[in-house]
Enzyme design. Structure first.
Site, short mmCIF file in Angstrom:
data_model
loop_
_atom_site.label_atom_id
_atom_site.label_comp_id
_atom_site.label_asym_id
_atom_site.label_seq_id
_atom_site.Cartn_x
_atom_site.Cartn_y
_atom_site.Cartn_z
N GLU A 1 5.72 -0.70 -9.93
CA GLU A 1 6.85 -0.45 -9.03
C GLU A 1 7.00 -1.57 -7.99
OE1 GLU A 1 7.44 4.31 -9.11
OE2 GLU A 1 5.80 3.62 -7.84
N CYS B 1 8.62 -5.50 -1.52
CA CYS B 1 7.22 -5.09 -1.61
C CYS B 1 6.82 -5.18 -3.08
CB CYS B 1 7.09 -3.67 -1.08
SG CYS B 1 5.42 -3.03 -1.19
N CYS C 1 -5.15 0.56 -9.65
CA CYS C 1 -6.04 -0.11 -8.69
C CYS C 1 -7.46 0.34 -8.98
CB CYS C 1 -5.64 0.26 -7.25
SG CYS C 1 -6.52 -0.68 -5.99
N CYS D 1 -8.88 4.42 -2.41
CA CYS D 1 -8.72 4.83 -1.02
C CYS D 1 -8.17 6.26 -1.04
CB CYS D 1 -7.77 3.88 -0.29
SG CYS D 1 -8.38 2.18 -0.34
N CYS E 1 -4.36 7.21 -0.72
CA CYS E 1 -3.36 6.37 -1.41
C CYS E 1 -3.11 6.89 -2.82
CB CYS E 1 -3.89 4.93 -1.48
SG CYS E 1 -2.86 3.85 -2.48
N GLU F 1 -4.68 -4.20 -5.62
CA GLU F 1 -5.36 -4.99 -4.59
C GLU F 1 -5.17 -6.47 -4.94
OE1 GLU F 1 -6.97 -4.87 -1.54
OE2 GLU F 1 -6.99 -6.99 -2.00
N LEU G 1 -7.19 -1.48 7.75
CA LEU G 1 -8.42 -1.12 8.46
C LEU G 1 -8.67 0.39 8.42
CD1 LEU G 1 -10.75 -2.33 10.11
CD2 LEU G 1 -9.37 -1.99 12.17
N HIS G 2 -7.79 1.16 9.00
CA HIS G 2 -7.73 2.63 8.87
C HIS G 2 -8.88 3.41 9.51
CE1 HIS G 2 -4.50 1.66 6.27
NE2 HIS G 2 -5.23 1.39 5.21
N ASN H 1 1.96 8.97 4.59
CA ASN H 1 3.00 9.45 3.68
C ASN H 1 2.37 10.35 2.62
OD1 ASN H 1 5.30 7.96 4.71
ND2 ASN H 1 4.22 6.14 3.99
N CYS I 1 4.92 3.49 1.79
CA CYS I 1 3.56 2.95 1.63
C CYS I 1 2.65 3.98 1.00
CB CYS I 1 2.94 2.64 2.99
SG CYS I 1 3.75 1.37 3.89
N1 SAH Z 1 -4.27 -2.82 -1.85
C1 SAH Z 1 -3.71 -3.42 -0.69
C2 SAH Z 1 -2.19 -3.47 -0.70
C3 SAH Z 1 -1.47 -2.23 -1.17
S1 SAH Z 1 -1.50 -0.80 -0.16
C4 SAH Z 1 -4.21 -2.71 0.55
O1 SAH Z 1 -4.81 -1.66 0.44
O2 SAH Z 1 -4.00 -3.26 1.62
C5 SAH Z 1 -0.36 -1.17 1.16
C6 SAH Z 1 -0.62 -0.37 2.44
O3 SAH Z 1 -0.24 1.01 2.31
C7 SAH Z 1 -2.08 -0.35 2.82
O4 SAH Z 1 -2.25 -0.61 4.19
C8 SAH Z 1 -2.46 1.05 2.50
O5 SAH Z 1 -3.60 1.42 3.18
C9 SAH Z 1 -1.24 1.82 2.90
N2 SAH Z 1 -1.20 3.18 2.36
C10 SAH Z 1 -1.77 3.62 1.22
N3 SAH Z 1 -1.52 4.94 1.05
C11 SAH Z 1 -0.77 5.34 2.10
C12 SAH Z 1 -0.17 6.58 2.46
N4 SAH Z 1 -0.28 7.66 1.70
N5 SAH Z 1 0.54 6.64 3.59
C13 SAH Z 1 0.71 5.53 4.36
N6 SAH Z 1 0.18 4.32 4.05
C14 SAH Z 1 -0.56 4.22 2.94
FE1 SF4 Z 2 -5.77 0.21 -3.92
FE2 SF4 Z 2 -4.64 -0.53 -1.57
FE3 SF4 Z 2 -4.27 1.95 -2.57
FE4 SF4 Z 2 -6.65 1.26 -1.62
S1 SF4 Z 2 -4.73 1.40 -0.44
S2 SF4 Z 2 -6.27 2.36 -3.54
S3 SF4 Z 2 -6.76 -0.89 -2.24
S4 SF4 Z 2 -3.56 0.03 -3.48
#
Ligand code: SAH
Ligand code: SF4
Length: 399
Positions: A131, A146, A153, A157, A160, A211, A265-266, A341, A384
């Site tokens: 996507e 984006c 992946c 996380c 995500c 990633e 970072l989170h 989200n 995101c």
């Molecule tokens: N893998 C890379 C890039 C893709 S994720 C990374 O993790 O940075 C892009 C961003 O969306 C990251 O900061 C990720 O932590 C954030 N993200 C993932 N799931 C999310 C969600 N459910 N709500 C808000 N942001 C989220």
């Molecule tokens: Fe992969 Fe980024 Fe999602 Fe983590 S936040 S699972 S590194 S896409």
């Protein structure tokens, strides 16, 4: 969340050797896509470096100066048909068409949100899909694309959606560049002979599925093509690469690409980050921040973005905010607060508006910009962390 702050490895260790990078690259190569050759033997020219393109052109007995022309047609004019290449005589156009194609991923679906965000599901030659999201600026005359770097992946996380999908494979150079070019096609955004080129698709964020630093070679080659001055010519300042913290590759990306860096970072404590972003077990917070401090080109004019997804009752306390500013002190940085989200089956809740604003204020009072990101395209699961495609392979570990 007022637990005492504990960071493993108070001093960043520097075992970030070439060997470690080589290991990551070798593993990543196992997930590379099939070569871009059609069943009829024609080669896709998209995604080749200038040198590779030159080799193809010489191999069919044509002169090297053609490379510049063809490059211009593909990446500046957006041509997908050799017959449009008016600076090239008809017989050569035909010869090129017999040997080569100028490929694009196919937009299997295109959904437009109520807020004009547009999500594409692009299908590639082997049937895999990823996507891509176009997020227009509310000002109306520009926006960010984006881009995905992998199908699925390897990392998981917890918050995500993509993280619940197995890594199927890396996207190739042509597929990464192709997402941008195909999105541009749908907005008719290639130069017209009469007048200014629109610049709706004015920035790229590598924040889609996957990633990017676990697919470094393809991502880097794609960015070099996109930054090439005689083609798409997007400056490195308009490209942001987001990583969950693949520390050894951050150095390399900084040196070779010099694009803007965003770091997911989170969490501000290793025990929590270990849970939310499991890659933290490999590259803990102190090492990650040391890599940020080393990142070339990070200045107040070009700050590192820390992304921080706000999860209710998990990482959104005032103590977390204070610890965050302590940790990033001295780094030219801004903090993007991302309201969580939700997606089907997700285990977290978004922080309250109050919690978000309290957190943002503490960060801002410490001198860091702390914008709260407005979720875009939520109605079409384009925000995101909501991206995911249908696949059924087992989760393979790359980390
Ligand atoms: N893998 C890379 C890039 C893709 S994720 C990374 O993790 O940075 C892009 C961003 O969306 C990251 O900061 C990720 O932590 C954030 N993200 C993932 N799931 C999310 C969600 N459910 N709500 C808000 N942001 C989220
Ligand atoms: Fe992969 Fe980024 Fe999602 Fe983590 S936040 S699972 S590194 S896409």
């Amino acid at each position: 969340m007022n637990a005492p702050v504990k960071l493993r490895r108070a001093e960043p260790v520097s075992e970030l050797t070439e060997a470690e990078r080589a290991k990551i690259l070798a593993k990543s190569a196992r997930f590379n896509p099939p070569p871009h050759v059609l069943p009829d033997g024609r080669r896709d020219l998209v995604g080749l470096s200038r040198e590779e393109l030159k080799a193809e052109i010489l191999a069919i007995g044509e002169a090297a100066f053609r490379v510049k022309q063809i490059w211009h047609w593909i990446y500046h004019q957006g041509a997908t048909d050799f017959a449009r290449m008016s600076s090239i005589a008809r017989p050569l156009q035909q010869k090129l068409a017999e040997k080569f194609v100028i490929g694009r991923p196919i937009a299997a679906t295109v959904q437009t949100s109520l807020d004009e965000t547009r999500k594409f599901l692009f299908r590639f030659r082997d049937g895999q899909a990823a996507e891509t999201v176009y997020i227009p600026d509310p000002a109306g005359d520009r926006g960010a694309v984006c881009i995905s770097s992998q199908v699925g992946c390897t990392l998981s996380c917890r918050f995500c959606h993509t993280g619940t999908q197995t890594l199927v494979r890396n996207l190739g150079v042509a597929e990464i560049v192709g997402q941008f070019m195909a999105a541009r096609d749908t907005y008719g955004e290639w130069p017209s002979p009469h007048g200014e080129t629109p610049r709706l698709l004015s920035t790229i964020v590598l924040m889609g599925m996957g990633e990017p630093l676990y697919n470094y070679e393809n991502v880097a080659r794609a960015m070099h093509i996109i930054m090439d001055n005689e083609g798409i010519a997007l400056s490195r300042r308009r490209i942001t690469l987001s990583t969950s913290g693949v520390v050894p590759m951050m150095d390399r990306a900084g040196e070779e690409l010099g694009v803007n860096l965003a770091v997911s970072l989170h969490a501000v404590r290793d025990d929590l980050r270990d849970e939310l972003v499991p890659l933290n077990r490999k590259y803990p917070i102190a090492e990650l921040l040391a890599a940020c401090r080393r990142y070339p080109g990070a200045t107040n004019a070009r700050r590192i973005t820390f992304e921080y997804v706000m999860l209710k009752g998990v990482n959104d306390s005032e103590a977390d905010a204070r610890e965050l500013v302590r940790l990033i002190a001295g780094i030219p940085a801004k903090v993007n607060l991302i309201p969580f989200n939700p997606w089907p089956g997700s285990a977290f809740e978004p922080s309250s508006g109050n919690a978000l604003h309290r957190f943002a204020k503490i960060v801002m009072d410490a001198g860091f910009a702390s914008p709260i990101r407005t979720p875009r395209g939520q109605d079409i699961l384009a925000a995101c962390g909501q991206l995911k495609t249908e696949t059924s392979l087992k989760k393979e570990k790359l980390s």
